[in-house]
Design a protein around this motif. Structure first.
Motif, mmCIF file in Angstrom:
data_model
loop_
_atom_site.group_PDB
_atom_site.id
_atom_site.type_symbol
_atom_site.label_atom_id
_atom_site.label_comp_id
_atom_site.label_asym_id
_atom_site.label_seq_id
_atom_site.Cartn_x
_atom_site.Cartn_y
_atom_site.Cartn_z
ATOM 1 N N GLN A 2 0.885 -1.337 -0.051
ATOM 2 C CA GLN A 2 0.036 0.072 -0.214
ATOM 3 C C GLN A 2 0.920 1.407 0.086
ATOM 4 O OE1 GLN A 2 -3.143 -0.016 3.214
ATOM 5 N NE2 GLN A 2 -2.618 -2.095 3.150
ATOM 6 N N THR A 3 1.837 1.215 0.897
ATOM 7 C CA THR A 3 2.749 2.426 0.896
ATOM 8 C C THR A 3 3.332 2.709 -0.503
ATOM 9 O OG1 THR A 3 3.111 1.703 3.225
ATOM 10 C CG2 THR A 3 4.648 3.375 2.322
ATOM 11 N N ASN A 4 3.807 1.665 -0.948
ATOM 12 C CA ASN A 4 4.529 1.639 -2.328
ATOM 13 C C ASN A 4 3.784 2.091 -3.308
ATOM 14 O OD1 ASN A 4 7.264 0.726 -3.951
ATOM 15 N ND2 ASN A 4 5.774 -0.149 -5.126
ATOM 16 N N ARG A 5 2.398 1.973 -3.445
ATOM 17 C CA ARG A 5 1.695 2.384 -4.278
ATOM 18 C C ARG A 5 1.167 3.878 -4.074
ATOM 19 N NH1 ARG A 5 -4.028 -0.502 -4.301
ATOM 20 N NH2 ARG A 5 -4.062 0.209 -2.217
ATOM 21 N N ALA A 6 1.043 4.357 -2.846
ATOM 22 C CA ALA A 6 0.708 5.785 -2.493
ATOM 23 C C ALA A 6 2.136 6.424 -2.751
ATOM 24 C CB ALA A 6 0.801 5.836 -0.760
ATOM 25 N N LEU A 7 3.369 6.122 -2.745
ATOM 26 C CA LEU A 7 4.432 6.695 -3.228
ATOM 27 C C LEU A 7 4.492 6.788 -4.943
ATOM 28 C CD1 LEU A 7 7.094 5.545 -0.730
ATOM 29 C CD2 LEU A 7 6.195 7.699 -0.976
ATOM 30 N N THR A 10 14.743 1.157 -0.180
ATOM 31 C CA THR A 10 13.449 1.683 -0.506
ATOM 32 C C THR A 10 12.426 1.088 0.655
ATOM 33 O OG1 THR A 10 13.742 1.788 -2.810
ATOM 34 C CG2 THR A 10 11.445 1.712 -2.023
ATOM 35 N N VAL A 11 12.524 -0.458 1.084
ATOM 36 C CA VAL A 11 11.995 -0.887 1.964
ATOM 37 C C VAL A 11 11.734 -0.042 3.432
ATOM 38 C CG1 VAL A 11 11.311 -2.973 3.412
ATOM 39 C CG2 VAL A 11 11.953 -3.266 0.897
ATOM 40 N N ALA A 12 13.380 0.332 3.806
ATOM 41 C CA ALA A 12 13.411 0.917 4.987
ATOM 42 C C ALA A 12 12.700 2.469 4.962
ATOM 43 C CB ALA A 12 14.897 1.038 5.114
ATOM 44 N N GLN A 13 12.816 2.903 3.924
ATOM 45 C CA GLN A 13 12.217 4.132 3.740
ATOM 46 C C GLN A 13 10.736 4.474 3.846
ATOM 47 O OE1 GLN A 13 13.505 6.257 0.162
ATOM 48 N NE2 GLN A 13 15.875 5.924 0.776
ATOM 49 N N GLU A 14 10.155 3.260 3.180
ATOM 50 C CA GLU A 14 8.870 3.220 3.366
ATOM 51 C C GLU A 14 8.031 2.836 4.682
ATOM 52 O OE1 GLU A 14 7.328 0.509 0.075
ATOM 53 O OE2 GLU A 14 7.981 1.948 -1.511
ATOM 54 N N LEU A 15 8.831 1.799 5.277
ATOM 55 C CA LEU A 15 8.506 1.734 6.734
ATOM 56 C C LEU A 15 8.431 2.988 7.457
ATOM 57 C CD1 LEU A 15 9.958 -1.828 7.403
ATOM 58 C CD2 LEU A 15 7.671 -1.436 7.379
ATOM 59 N N PHE A 16 9.733 3.590 7.530
ATOM 60 C CA PHE A 16 9.694 5.045 8.175
ATOM 61 C C PHE A 16 8.682 5.751 7.924
ATOM 62 C CE2 PHE A 16 11.634 9.179 8.481
ATOM 63 C CZ PHE A 16 11.848 9.094 9.949
ATOM 64 N N LEU A 17 8.225 6.136 6.643
ATOM 65 C CA LEU A 17 7.395 7.108 6.254
ATOM 66 C C LEU A 17 5.817 6.547 6.744
ATOM 67 C CD1 LEU A 17 8.262 7.653 2.448
ATOM 68 C CD2 LEU A 17 8.193 9.392 4.420
ATOM 69 N N TYR A 18 5.676 5.376 6.649
ATOM 70 C CA TYR A 18 4.256 4.717 7.153
ATOM 71 C C TYR A 18 4.319 4.952 8.626
ATOM 72 C CZ TYR A 18 0.629 1.399 8.349
ATOM 73 O OH TYR A 18 -0.576 0.931 9.034
ATOM 74 N N THR A 19 5.282 4.563 9.516
ATOM 75 C CA THR A 19 5.426 4.736 10.901
ATOM 76 C C THR A 19 5.345 6.192 11.460
ATOM 77 O OG1 THR A 19 7.619 4.515 10.866
ATOM 78 C CG2 THR A 19 6.430 2.352 11.146
ATOM 79 N N LEU A 79 1.798 7.296 11.817
ATOM 80 C CA LEU A 79 0.752 6.415 12.718
ATOM 81 C C LEU A 79 0.567 7.041 13.948
ATOM 82 C CD1 LEU A 79 2.269 2.926 12.492
ATOM 83 C CD2 LEU A 79 0.284 3.977 11.356
ATOM 84 N N PRO A 80 -0.912 7.263 14.333
ATOM 85 C CA PRO A 80 -0.979 7.659 15.701
ATOM 86 C C PRO A 80 -0.525 6.704 16.931
ATOM 87 C CG PRO A 80 -3.101 6.706 15.028
ATOM 88 C CD PRO A 80 -1.953 6.609 13.915
ATOM 89 N N GLN A 81 -0.625 7.265 18.225
ATOM 90 C CA GLN A 81 -0.391 6.650 19.250
ATOM 91 C C GLN A 81 -0.766 5.381 19.564
ATOM 92 O OE1 GLN A 81 0.021 8.928 22.705
ATOM 93 N NE2 GLN A 81 1.090 7.196 24.041
ATOM 94 N N GLY A 82 -0.472 4.281 19.723
ATOM 95 C CA GLY A 82 -0.957 2.949 19.912
ATOM 96 C C GLY A 82 -1.411 2.295 18.877
#
Length: 562
Positions: A516-521, A537-546, A549-552
């Protein structure tokens, strides 16, 4: 004074005769011994603890429990309370959307709930111009906008994960997953969780909405609740039937009361024994009272029937009690020993409650026999009973069975072969039917239709296609291994194969988030719904997604920190 024993009888039944004679000659000592035994065992009652969770089924050293404990330490509890919300008019309108948002917020306040996932707070990843956006799918502060809700309905029902996971495909049923805190040191309090959730849902019973509760806490609560309810209803029914049968068979208040005393005292001692042994009360061991009722009544009735027969023949109470005890010594002790041996064979079972029932029922059977002699015997000597006529030794009469018994014996003698063939036919029929039995470990199917948990299960099957989930851990074997595209593609392949298993409805993993993140980018281009090709790219997408994210709502329940 009339007697019926002789030296040869006492020699032949040496142990039985001496034990029985001790009870009738020293009823006070016998009763004291019996009550002391019961008191010593009953002292373990405060140590008795109920356990209707998954931990009741396996020893802590069991490999499956070890694996589960390791999972909880790495990812948290895999268990969740599922709240099903149904609206015939549809979930995607202002009233229902607002209800989902408020209910999502309130479920966080339920005891031991540490995370709630629903349509309201599902993290929708999409493109916003040249940027990536991670936002709640159906936020509470925007559901007053009808056009917004309609648009989010389109997004939800077209999403790769949401349908059949958080909402039904017809848009009329939603599921909220309330994740429970890990029970590493102590199992979650299912009673507190479900009771609080039910109380909360009562305040939401408006409009055309109906609610159901499913998931692990609901299963645990249902097992405990149904076991307690069964004990409160079935045991009185069983005792009522027993009283009726005893009243007809023994025709006297003592004939009814004394067997119940034996059963009650034996059950108390058996549960006390459970406390001393550290055995928990589970959905399986809770049937112990019914077992001991059957065993205790059988022993008591044999002894009392013999006692009353001797009294009706004119024997004094002490002699009648002695005769009843020693004549039934061998039959009752053999029955008790073989019954106990059968229960003790349960010790080979891998399921802890089954082996626990074997220990308790086996020990309870032995305890019941001892109570039948040490307690019932003295009471027969002490309590008043009527002597109806002279002893047969004085009159020369012999005992005559009732007309019914004589007629039954004549019938069996006359039609012995038809009776034998009839019994064989019944055995063959029962064997054929028994071969049709199937093992079913689905806890939802343990309950009858009409029970809340069973209704919730059937409702989920009908409207969502599923009723429960399980977690699968895939270890890359090295630190930060999940960022390797090669590893992720293996997980993606595995996820696809799991999805093809019959009965599987939906799979959710870190792979879905990355796609989903890759598609959004890539401007929400459908062809970009795939895994990145390189580690950076995997590391960057995980970072952007997290970061969005809201708390919890972090990914600690999907991936480990390393």
């Amino acid at each position: 004074m009339a007697t019926s024993t002789n030296d040869s009888e006492e020699q032949r039944y040496g142990v039985a005769a001496r034990f029985s004679r001790f009870i009738t000659d020293h009823p006070g000592k016998s009763l004291l011994m019996g009550l002391a035994l019961v008191a010593a065992l009953a002292a373990g009652l405060p140590k008795l603890t109920p356990n209707f969770t998954h931990t009741a089924f396996f020893e802590k050293e069991n490999p499956m429990m070890t694996t589960f404990d390791a999972f909880e330490r790495r990812f948290g509890n895999d268990d969740a309370l599922m709240v099903i919300v149904h609206s015939p008019s549809g979930i995607f309108d202002q009233e229902s959307a607002e209800l989902l948002g408020k209910l999502t917020n309130d479920l966080w306040k339920v005891p031991e709930v540490i995370r709630v996932d629903s349509l309201s707070n599902f993290q929708w990843v999409h493109a916003e111009g040249d940027d990536i956006a991670v936002e709640d799918l159906l936020p509470l502060d925007r559901v007053a906008d009808a056009a917004f809700v309609v648009e989010r309905k389109r997004v939800a029902l077209a999403h790769e994960i949401v349908p059949d996971y958080l909402v039904s495909r017809d848009g009329k049923t939603a599921v909220l997953h309330a994740r429970i805190a890990p029970g590493i040191d102590k199992a979650p309090n299912a009673v507190a969780i479900v009771t609080s959730a039910r109380k909360l849902l009562q305040s939401y019973e408006t409009g055309d909405h109906t609610f159901h509760l499913a998931g692990g806490p609901a299963v645990t609560f249902s097992f405990q609740n149904s076991s307690e309810t069964d004990m409160k209803t079935l045991i009185p029914i069983v005792i009522g039937l027993v009283v009726l049968v005893l009243a007809v068979a023994l025709r006297g208040g003592k004939g009814v009361a004394l067997p119940l005393v034996v059963v009650g005292v034996s059950t108390l001692a058996a549960f006390g024994f459970s406390g001393w042994m550290g055995l928990e009360v589970t959905v399986v061991t809770s049937v112990l009272p019914q077992v001991l009722i059957a065993v205790g009544i059988a022993d008591s009735v044999h002894i009392l029937a013999s006692f009353y027969r001797r009294r009706s023949e004119g024997f004094p109470k002490r002699e009648a009690a002695y005769q009843a005890l020693w004549k039934n010594f061998a039959p009752t002790i053999m029955t008790s020993v073989t019954t106990a041996a059968g229960f003790f064979s349960f010790l080979t079972a891998e399921l802890k409650p089954v082996s626990g029932l074997g220990i308790l029922a086996g020990a309870g059977t032995v305890i019941t026999w001892l109570v039948s002699y040490l307690v019932l015997g003295p009471l027969m000597v002490w309590l008043p009973s009527r002597k109806r006529r002279a002893a047969p030794a004085a009159t020369g009469e012999s005992y005559q069975p009732s007309p019914f018994v004589q007629g039954y014996v004549r019938f069996i003698d006359k039609f012995r072969w038809p009776v034998v063939l009839g019994v064989l036919a019944l055995v063959a029929g029962a064997t054929t039917l028994a071969a049709g039995n199937r093992v079913n470990s689905d806890p939802y199917q343990y309950f009858s239709p009409g029970y809340p948990l069973r209704d919730a299960s059937d409702f989920m099957r009908q409207h969502l296609g599923y009723q429960q989930a399980f977690e699968l851990v895939v270890d890359s074997g090295k630190e930060d291994g999940i960022k390797e595209p090669t590893f992720l593609k293996k997980v993606e392949t595995l996820e696809g194969k799991i999805q093809q298993i019959p009965g599987m409805v939906r799979t959710v993993s870190i792979v879905d988030i990355l796609r989903q993140t890759n598609r959004a980018l890539n401007g929400d281009e459908p062809s970009a719904y795939k895994l990145p090709e390189d580690r950076d790219t995997v590391a960057q997408e995980l970072f952007l997604y997290t970061m969005g994210l809201p708390q919890g709502q972090d990914l600690n329940d999907r991936i480990t920190v390393n």
